[in-house]
Write a protein that holds these residues in place. Structure first.
Motif, PDB file in Angstrom:
ATOM      1  N   GLY A 187       0.803  -1.224   0.000  1.00 54.74           N
ATOM      2  CA  GLY A 187       0.000   0.000   0.000  1.00 54.74           C
ATOM      3  C   GLY A 187       0.831   1.266   0.000  1.00 54.74           C
ATOM      4  O   GLY A 187       0.389   2.310  -0.495  1.00 54.74           O
ATOM      5  N   LEU A 188       2.041   1.182   0.541  1.00 52.24           N
ATOM      6  CA  LEU A 188       2.909   2.357   0.561  1.00 52.24           C
ATOM      7  C   LEU A 188       3.404   2.734  -0.837  1.00 52.24           C
ATOM      8  O   LEU A 188       3.853   3.849  -1.057  1.00 52.24           O
TER       9      LEU A 188
ATOM     10  N   PRO B  20      -3.220   4.755   2.012  1.00 51.50           N
ATOM     11  CA  PRO B  20      -2.106   3.803   1.912  1.00 51.50           C
ATOM     12  C   PRO B  20      -1.725   3.191   3.263  1.00 51.50           C
ATOM     13  O   PRO B  20      -1.626   3.896   4.264  1.00 51.50           O
ATOM     14  N   ALA B  21      -1.570   1.874   3.263  1.00 51.86           N
ATOM     15  CA  ALA B  21      -1.095   1.091   4.413  1.00 51.86           C
ATOM     16  C   ALA B  21      -2.113   0.937   5.532  1.00 51.86           C
ATOM     17  O   ALA B  21      -1.926   0.105   6.414  1.00 51.86           O
TER      18      ALA B  21
ATOM     19  N   GLY C 217      -2.310   8.210   5.445  1.00 50.04           N
ATOM     20  CA  GLY C 217      -2.626   6.783   5.432  1.00 50.04           C
ATOM     21  C   GLY C 217      -1.915   6.026   6.530  1.00 50.04           C
ATOM     22  O   GLY C 217      -2.510   5.196   7.214  1.00 50.04           O
ATOM     23  N   VAL C 218      -0.637   6.326   6.720  1.00 50.47           N
ATOM     24  CA  VAL C 218       0.141   5.637   7.760  1.00 50.47           C
ATOM     25  C   VAL C 218      -0.339   6.050   9.151  1.00 50.47           C
ATOM     26  O   VAL C 218      -0.448   5.214  10.056  1.00 50.47           O
TER      27      VAL C 218
ATOM     28  N   SER D 210      -5.793   0.650   0.066  1.00 50.06           N
ATOM     29  CA  SER D 210      -4.582   1.460  -0.117  1.00 50.06           C
ATOM     30  C   SER D 210      -4.774   2.567  -1.142  1.00 50.06           C
ATOM     31  O   SER D 210      -4.067   3.562  -1.117  1.00 50.06           O
TER      32      SER D 210
ATOM     33  N   PRO E 291       0.198   6.199  -3.884  1.00 54.35           N
ATOM     34  CA  PRO E 291       0.036   7.454  -3.145  1.00 54.35           C
ATOM     35  C   PRO E 291      -1.334   7.579  -2.476  1.00 54.35           C
ATOM     36  O   PRO E 291      -1.457   8.167  -1.415  1.00 54.35           O
ATOM     37  N   GLY E 292      -2.366   7.014  -3.059  1.00 53.39           N
ATOM     38  CA  GLY E 292      -3.699   7.040  -2.455  1.00 53.39           C
ATOM     39  C   GLY E 292      -4.330   8.416  -2.461  1.00 53.39           C
ATOM     40  O   GLY E 292      -3.686   9.418  -2.793  1.00 53.39           O
TER      41      GLY E 292
ATOM     42  N   GLY F 230      -2.904  10.443   0.683  1.00 58.12           N
ATOM     43  CA  GLY F 230      -1.455  10.592   0.780  1.00 58.12           C
ATOM     44  C   GLY F 230      -0.884   9.582   1.762  1.00 58.12           C
ATOM     45  O   GLY F 230      -1.590   9.091   2.640  1.00 58.12           O
ATOM     46  N   ARG F 231       0.393   9.304   1.618  1.00 59.77           N
ATOM     47  CA  ARG F 231       1.023   8.272   2.451  1.00 59.77           C
ATOM     48  C   ARG F 231       1.057   8.644   3.927  1.00 59.77           C
ATOM     49  O   ARG F 231       0.819   7.802   4.793  1.00 59.77           O
ATOM     50  N   ARG F 232       1.370   9.877   4.224  1.00 61.54           N
ATOM     51  CA  ARG F 232       1.498  10.297   5.633  1.00 61.54           C
ATOM     52  C   ARG F 232       0.187  10.088   6.385  1.00 61.54           C
ATOM     53  O   ARG F 232       0.167   9.501   7.465  1.00 61.54           O
TER      54      ARG F 232
END
Length: 193
Positions: free
Chosen positions: A33-34, A117-118, A45-46, A113, A37-38, A41-43
């Motif tokens: 999922g990382l 993401p993630a 999402g995490v 994701s 970009p989704g 955004g990754r940040r």
């Protein structure tokens, strides 16, 4: 099984049977999922995944503890004709019975994701950690009571949950019975000298 004996599976082994596949599927889904970009955004999402991880761990670890306590408190002693199922057989049966659910959960985590993401993968990993914590809690209860808890295999076929509606009671044995330690982990073999 003869003379009215029942097939019995360890409660803690059934609880932790799904932990390893959920963990690895969750880690793989989060890592994959990382790469996407989704929408968030990754940040984000995490961060959302970290929150879901913590919540899932707590919910799974503490869910239905009252039912486990009630069933273990009224556990009857296993009879001499009861057949104790091996740890590997119990784990394999649970995983075979739930393989489609595991696949669907993995696909849902992977698909999520594209939005966050993630996050979905971390949710699955949190469920796995919760199952390990619940099995460890059951193991502490087994050590304190010096009795291992078992559930009838035919009751597990109705849904695979050792605290489900189909389960009417647990059976108990001495702490040395079976091939799994309290909590459902593999028994450690003594080192050769």
């Amino acid at each position: 099984m003869t003379r009215g004996g029942q097939g019995l599976a360890r409660v803690a082994v059934v609880v932790r049977a799904g932990a390893a596949p959920l963990w690895w599927l969750g880690v793989f889904a989060a890592g994959t999922g990382l790469l996407v970009p989704g929408l968030t955004g990754r940040r984000i999402g995490v961060l959302a995944g970290a929150a879901l991880f913590v919540v899932a761990t707590a919910v799974v670890a503490y869910a239905r503890r009252g039912r486990y306590v009630a069933l273990s408190g009224s556990a009857a002693r296993a009879g001499k004709h009861d057949v104790l199922q091996d740890r590997a057989v119990t784990t394999r049966n649970w995983r075979r019975g739930h393989r489609w659910w595991l696949l669907l959960a993995f696909l849902a985590a992977l698909g999520s994701s594209f939005a966050a993401p993630a996050a979905g993968g971390m949710l699955l990993a949190g469920c796995a950690v919760g199952l390990w914590l619940k099995a460890a809690w059951i193991g502490r209860r087994e050590r304190a009571g010096e009795a291992l808890l078992w559930v009838r295999v035919d009751w597990l076929r109705a849904g695979g949950r050792p605290s489900g509606k189909a389960v009417k009671a647990y059976r108990s044995t001495g702490i040395a019975a079976g091939d799994a330690a309290p909590g459902g982990a593999r028994k450690k073999t003594p080192a050769l000298v």
